[in-house]
Design an enzyme around this catalytic site. Structure first.
Site, PDB file in Angstrom:
ATOM      1  N   HIS A 139      51.561  58.085 -63.190  1.00 31.99           N
ATOM      2  CA  HIS A 139      51.631  57.483 -61.857  1.00 31.99           C
ATOM      3  C   HIS A 139      52.517  56.238 -61.972  1.00 31.99           C
ATOM      4  CE1 HIS A 139      49.160  57.290 -57.869  1.00 31.99           C
ATOM      5  NE2 HIS A 139      50.400  56.915 -57.684  1.00 31.99           N
ATOM      6  N   ASN A 197      46.751  53.030 -59.055  1.00 27.16           N
ATOM      7  CA  ASN A 197      48.003  53.459 -58.452  1.00 27.16           C
ATOM      8  C   ASN A 197      49.225  52.887 -59.167  1.00 27.16           C
ATOM      9  OD1 ASN A 197      50.365  53.127 -56.444  1.00 27.16           O
ATOM     10  ND2 ASN A 197      49.035  54.582 -55.380  1.00 27.16           N
ATOM     11  N   ASP A 198      49.217  51.588 -59.450  1.00 33.54           N
ATOM     12  CA  ASP A 198      50.391  50.981 -60.068  1.00 33.54           C
ATOM     13  C   ASP A 198      49.970  49.844 -60.995  1.00 33.54           C
ATOM     14  OD1 ASP A 198      53.036  50.707 -60.677  1.00 33.54           O
ATOM     15  OD2 ASP A 198      53.675  49.965 -58.726  1.00 33.54           O
ATOM     16  N   ASN A 258      48.514  49.387 -53.150  1.00 31.47           N
ATOM     17  CA  ASN A 258      49.381  50.450 -53.656  1.00 31.47           C
ATOM     18  C   ASN A 258      50.272  49.946 -54.783  1.00 31.47           C
ATOM     19  OD1 ASN A 258      51.788  52.540 -53.419  1.00 31.47           O
ATOM     20  ND2 ASN A 258      50.052  53.459 -52.361  1.00 31.47           N
ATOM     21  N   ASP A 309      55.260  51.774 -50.052  1.00 33.17           N
ATOM     22  CA  ASP A 309      54.792  52.393 -51.289  1.00 33.17           C
ATOM     23  C   ASP A 309      55.029  51.415 -52.443  1.00 33.17           C
ATOM     24  OD1 ASP A 309      54.210  54.208 -53.448  1.00 33.17           O
ATOM     25  OD2 ASP A 309      54.580  55.860 -52.089  1.00 33.17           O
ATOM     26  N   ASN A 310      56.073  51.601 -53.229  1.00 32.46           N
ATOM     27  CA  ASN A 310      56.307  50.727 -54.380  1.00 32.46           C
ATOM     28  C   ASN A 310      57.351  49.655 -54.075  1.00 32.46           C
ATOM     29  OD1 ASN A 310      54.521  52.087 -56.099  1.00 32.46           O
ATOM     30  ND2 ASN A 310      56.076  53.587 -56.645  1.00 32.46           N
TER      31      ASN A 310
END
Length: 463
Positions: A139, A197-198, A258, A309-310
């Site tokens: 991920h 997630n990150d 996220n 998102d990122n």
């Protein structure tokens, strides 16, 4: 005076306050984030973008850029080997997927290194690390660099047996293709980092393993998960790990924690952390303080016009690029039927000189909302579907040439914009992309007012 004559006005006042102060603002914000008012794409000039290396990159969830030296720049990307393993990275489906794994088991995910000057792409080898989709389901990730030039990577791994953070080391030499596994950090069973997630890894000068992990949701499935998603409940959190503190929650109250990005100080000092609040549609700026292990200071919340998102920092840490989803409902359907339903993509840029107290000379009591410049919007998925990460590579020299001098403030920066998506093959590369390097970004007429009609873009072939 009767009770009714007292209660009725009080109820009316309370309902009016609730409506004006909460319901209407919430409805307006939801309408904006769902993209219901969006009707126009905002794309680079026709022919400037192409999908690169479709034969290698598949559904790359995260990527990072690394400048080793002049003339040597790498993109590291974690990608699927087979699309059937995508469900391991989606928290809502992991519980179902664990009990109903595909037969045969999909191949394990891959880690790629792309040298931009030569266009060489290699799959990095993981000697001794378990293979197969049950053991390799990457991920988000991050890395830090030691004084000796060794990179330490921290990668979220959604193994069927439980989520972990895997640590690898890599010496970024052109002839070295080995990723050496060093350690496994299992997520605790007490709910900390429940849906990782990150990762943001902090470069500790003594070499300690220090990193943050976002936990995107509180619930797995069922009615509570739907309530969490559709009412944008602030039930997610940010977790922290170090050998001194072990795992702990450092901040909660996020509506979908996220992606993460952060500065990399070389002296062990404070570091800004940028967290994308997916369901809230915000970038939240935090600060890591080395003297207060496991504590963060919140600096600022920056609203966006789409679900982020990122986030990713530019190589010089001057700008923040955020990829995300301008049509979330469409994106949700796309993830289940990527072959038949297209999904929108968006990228925004924020000049970090405008964030926090920097714009006012560093005084903590002052903050300002920076300009959020949407530099790429593809509502129909003509170029890329389901954007998850975007990066900008500036000052591009020819192969073998040295880089130019630093760009003066206020000049236009030209470089390549990279965007990766959760479902597609390849990474989108838009060449000769421009933005204003001043403290007050302006929208470039030739770039951002080029509204593309439905049939202007044909499908691009991979390089």
């Amino acid at each position: 005076m009767g009770i009714k004559s007292v209660l009725l006005p009080a109820i009316v006042i309370f309902l009016g306050y609730l409506l004006q102060g909460h319901v209407i603002p919430y409805a307006r914000r939801s309408y904006q984030l769902m993209g219901f008012s969006r009707t126009r794409s905002q794309l680079p000039p026709v022919g400037s973008c192409a999908v690169a290396h479709q034969d290698k990159f598949l559904g790359c969830e995260d990527m990072h850029i690394y400048k080793k030296e002049k003339g040597t720049t790498y993109i590291f990307a974690v990608c699927l080997a087979e699309y059937e393993n995508r469900w391991r990275s989606m928290s809502e489906l992991r519980a179902i997927d664990k009990e109903n794994r595909p037969v045969p088991t999909p191949a394990g995910d891959k880690i790629w290194r792309w040298r931009l000057e030569t266009d060489e792409v290699v799959e990095l080898e993981l000697p001794g690390f378990a293979e197969g989709g049950d053991e390799r389901a990457w991920h988000g990730f991050d890395f830090v660099e030691s004084a000796a030039g060794i990179l330490s990577f921290y990668i979220i791994n959604h193994k069927v047996s439980g989520d972990t953070i895997e640590k690898f080391t890599h010496k970024p030499d052109p002839e070295n293709y080995t990723f050496t596994h060093n350690a496994t950090f299992p997520l605790p069973e007490n709910g900390i980092g429940k849906h990782p997630n990150d990762v943001y890894a902090y470069p500790d000068p003594t070499g300690k393993d220090i990193f943050y992990v976002t936990s995107e949701h509180k619930y797995d499935l069922g009615i509570m998960r739907k309530i969490e998603d559709y009412t944008r409940r602030p039930w997610a959190h940010l977790a922290y790990y170090s050998s001194e503190t072990d795992w702990k929650v450092v901040k909660s109250g996020f509506a979908g924690a996220n992606g993460l990005a952060g500065r990399k100080p070389t002296n062990g000092g404070p570091a800004r952390i940028y967290l994308s609040e997916l369901l809230g549609g915000n970038i939240i700026i935090l600060e890591h303080r080395p003297e207060a292990a496991g504590e963060v200071r919140e600096i600022q919340t920056i609203p966006l016009g789409f679900l982020p998102d990122n986030p990713a920092l530019s190589p010089g840490e001057k700008d923040l690029y955020i990829a995300g989803h301008p049509k979330p409902l469409q994106s949700y359907e796309h993830f289940y039927k990527p072959e038949s339903i297209s999904s929108g993509s968006a990228v925004a840029r924020i000049a970090l000189s405008q964030t926090g107290s920097d714009f006012f000379g560093g005084k903590d009591e002052y903050t300002s909302t920076p300009v959020v410049e949407e530099i790429f919007v593809d509502l129909e998925g003509k170029l890329i579907n389901g954007s998850s990460t975007s990066m900008f590579w500036d000052k591009l020299p020819p192969v073998g040439a040295t880089e130019d001098e630093d760009v003066e403030e206020g000049e236009a920066v030209v470089g390549d914009l990279f965007i990766t998506g959760l479902t597609g093959r390849g990474i989108l590369r838009c060449r000769e992309f421009k933005y204003d390097a001043s403290d007050e970004p302006t929208v470039k007429e030739e770039q951002h007012e080029d509204v593309v009609e439905e049939n202007d873009y044909e499908e691009e072939e991979g390089e």
